[in-house]
Design a protein around this motif. Sequence first.
Motif, PDB file in Angstrom:
ATOM      1  N   HIS A   1      36.831  32.062  22.490  1.00  0.00           N
ATOM      2  CA  HIS A   1      35.419  32.217  22.805  1.00  0.00           C
ATOM      3  C   HIS A   1      35.192  33.475  23.652  1.00  0.00           C
ATOM      4  O   HIS A   1      34.330  34.297  23.372  1.00  0.00           O
ATOM      5  CB  HIS A   1      34.920  30.961  23.547  1.00  0.00           C
TER       6      HIS A   1
ATOM      7  N   ARG B   1      29.430  18.819  22.307  1.00  0.00           N
ATOM      8  CA  ARG B   1      30.608  18.849  23.186  1.00  0.00           C
ATOM      9  C   ARG B   1      31.561  17.693  22.861  1.00  0.00           C
ATOM     10  O   ARG B   1      31.153  16.679  22.274  1.00  0.00           O
ATOM     11  CB  ARG B   1      30.184  18.720  24.652  1.00  0.00           C
TER      12      ARG B   1
ATOM     13  N   ARG C   1      33.049  36.684  22.604  1.00  0.00           N
ATOM     14  CA  ARG C   1      31.829  36.928  23.388  1.00  0.00           C
ATOM     15  C   ARG C   1      31.873  38.338  23.997  1.00  0.00           C
ATOM     16  O   ARG C   1      30.871  39.044  24.008  1.00  0.00           O
ATOM     17  CB  ARG C   1      31.669  35.845  24.462  1.00  0.00           C
TER      18      ARG C   1
ATOM     19  N   CYS D   1      23.670  31.265  28.068  1.00  0.00           N
ATOM     20  CA  CYS D   1      23.051  32.078  27.009  1.00  0.00           C
ATOM     21  C   CYS D   1      23.318  33.565  27.152  1.00  0.00           C
ATOM     22  O   CYS D   1      22.999  34.193  28.150  1.00  0.00           O
ATOM     23  CB  CYS D   1      21.544  31.837  26.979  1.00  0.00           C
TER      24      CYS D   1
ATOM     25  N   THR E   1      14.694  30.222  19.119  1.00  0.00           N
ATOM     26  CA  THR E   1      14.581  29.778  20.511  1.00  0.00           C
ATOM     27  C   THR E   1      13.396  30.417  21.236  1.00  0.00           C
ATOM     28  O   THR E   1      12.549  29.712  21.787  1.00  0.00           O
ATOM     29  CB  THR E   1      15.869  30.137  21.279  1.00  0.00           C
TER      30      THR E   1
ATOM     31  N   ILE F   1      29.870  30.284  19.928  1.00  0.00           N
ATOM     32  CA  ILE F   1      29.182  29.206  20.656  1.00  0.00           C
ATOM     33  C   ILE F   1      29.911  27.876  20.440  1.00  0.00           C
ATOM     34  O   ILE F   1      29.818  26.967  21.264  1.00  0.00           O
ATOM     35  CB  ILE F   1      27.695  29.115  20.221  1.00  0.00           C
TER      36      ILE F   1
ATOM     37  N   HIS G   1      29.517  29.193  28.397  1.00  0.00           N
ATOM     38  CA  HIS G   1      28.690  29.384  27.196  1.00  0.00           C
ATOM     39  C   HIS G   1      27.241  29.725  27.530  1.00  0.00           C
ATOM     40  O   HIS G   1      26.389  29.710  26.641  1.00  0.00           O
ATOM     41  CB  HIS G   1      28.721  28.129  26.318  1.00  0.00           C
TER      42      HIS G   1
END
Length: 407
Positions: free
Chosen positions: A88, A295, A92, A353, A246, A81, A351
């Motif tokens: 990434h 960011r 992922r 979810c 979350t 993340i 990115h």
Amino acid sequence: MAADTLFRRITDYANRANPYPLYAELREHGVVRQDDGSYLVGTYHEIAALLHDPRISSDPCNRTVPDIVPDETAGIPLAFIRRDDPEHERLRNIAMRPFGPPHCPSRIDAMHGEIIAIAKDLIDALRGRDRIDLVEDFAYPLPVTVICRLLGVPSEDEPQFHVWSEAVIAALDPAPGSDPAERESAAAAARAAMGQYLGQLADNRRGKPSDDMLSAFVNDPGPDGGFTRPELMSTAVLLLIAGHETTVNLIANGMLTLLRHPEALERLRREPELMPRAVEELLRYEPPVHMLPWRAALTGVEVSGVTVPKGAPLTLVLASGNRDPRRFHDPDRFDPTRRDNQHFGFGSGVHSCFGAPLARVEAQIALTELVRRLKSPRLLQDPPPYRRSPILRGPRHLPLEIVGIGA
Ligand code: HEM
């Protein structure tokens, strides 16, 4: 009031119950530069563009106005993340292989019955009570049980990783008064302890495949290869924390919103098939993740006529974009039948979810069962006490009165 104090007011705990008027102010300012050199963006179209812009990095090492750079000395690399492509994407893809399509297209569907059973057991356990705390009694244990089963983590160890999880989350908070370096070092220690624990569980499964994600990570590498052990640890920590911090807010914010809109609650009781659309509206109207604070611009990037310089920290206030009247009709109205609803509840872009399909199913089942079975639920405190975080926002407790439990 000067724009540079706006972020302080947004993150002030006193405004946690209703930050939305402050977000309206943020949208009026366009892009806000704060006195520490960081930038805030709260309008829908600008956030969307930045989330899809390869010149915007998620890696905290690309900030030249540093806040605290996460400590990797404990042997846990940054999770994907907080990495940029191509690393990434590689990480992922490896993580996605046992979670969803194309390799495991039915993983989430297959959990449907199990999630219903977990929800049913939690609600059955409320029989005989006339007061409940929806967070402690339901919204928290449901997603925790689900993510533990999915990863293959014994749920009896949950109290321990709850403590680790809270320490990791605390480091994300721009809480004035507490020392960020201290919080980061506590978070690094917690990430390392959690990573060691999960790495050990995965090692125990090596050569003894079982039907969980930790087992798949060590026994079933795909075309992208497998994780190194440190990568496995940081990914498992990310998944466990995401599963903890979350969905609880989506369920608790969801029930709070429905109790504030009894006509919507009644309609969903009569027409449960509307629940998927109602959950999308909850993700827009009361999202669990209010902002993405990590960011940085890799080069000067123009946003609404302002140049955000290279290295400047950039906070994207997703919950403000979700209420932008230039994008959504009557955005401050909760409309569970809303159709045009491309919200930022799960972010957007590379990115976006990873767990969205699971979180959606969990919330749909949870709210359907609560609406169906809780008899005459009534809020005992409105607004309820909130968790500290302005980033992962939701009630700490949600005390309700009920007159019974239906079948
Ligand atoms: C209602 C529940 C959830 C919400 C609102 C939510 C929200 C988000 C958001 C906004 C992002 C984007 C972060 C960014 O752009 O920096 C994200 C990323 C992510 N989420 Fe979730 N999430 C939820 C549940 C979950 C669950 C249950 C899991 C795990 C199974 C999960 C795993 C992840 C991961 C791994 C990422 C990083 C994706 C990447 O960097 O490519 N999330 N989530």
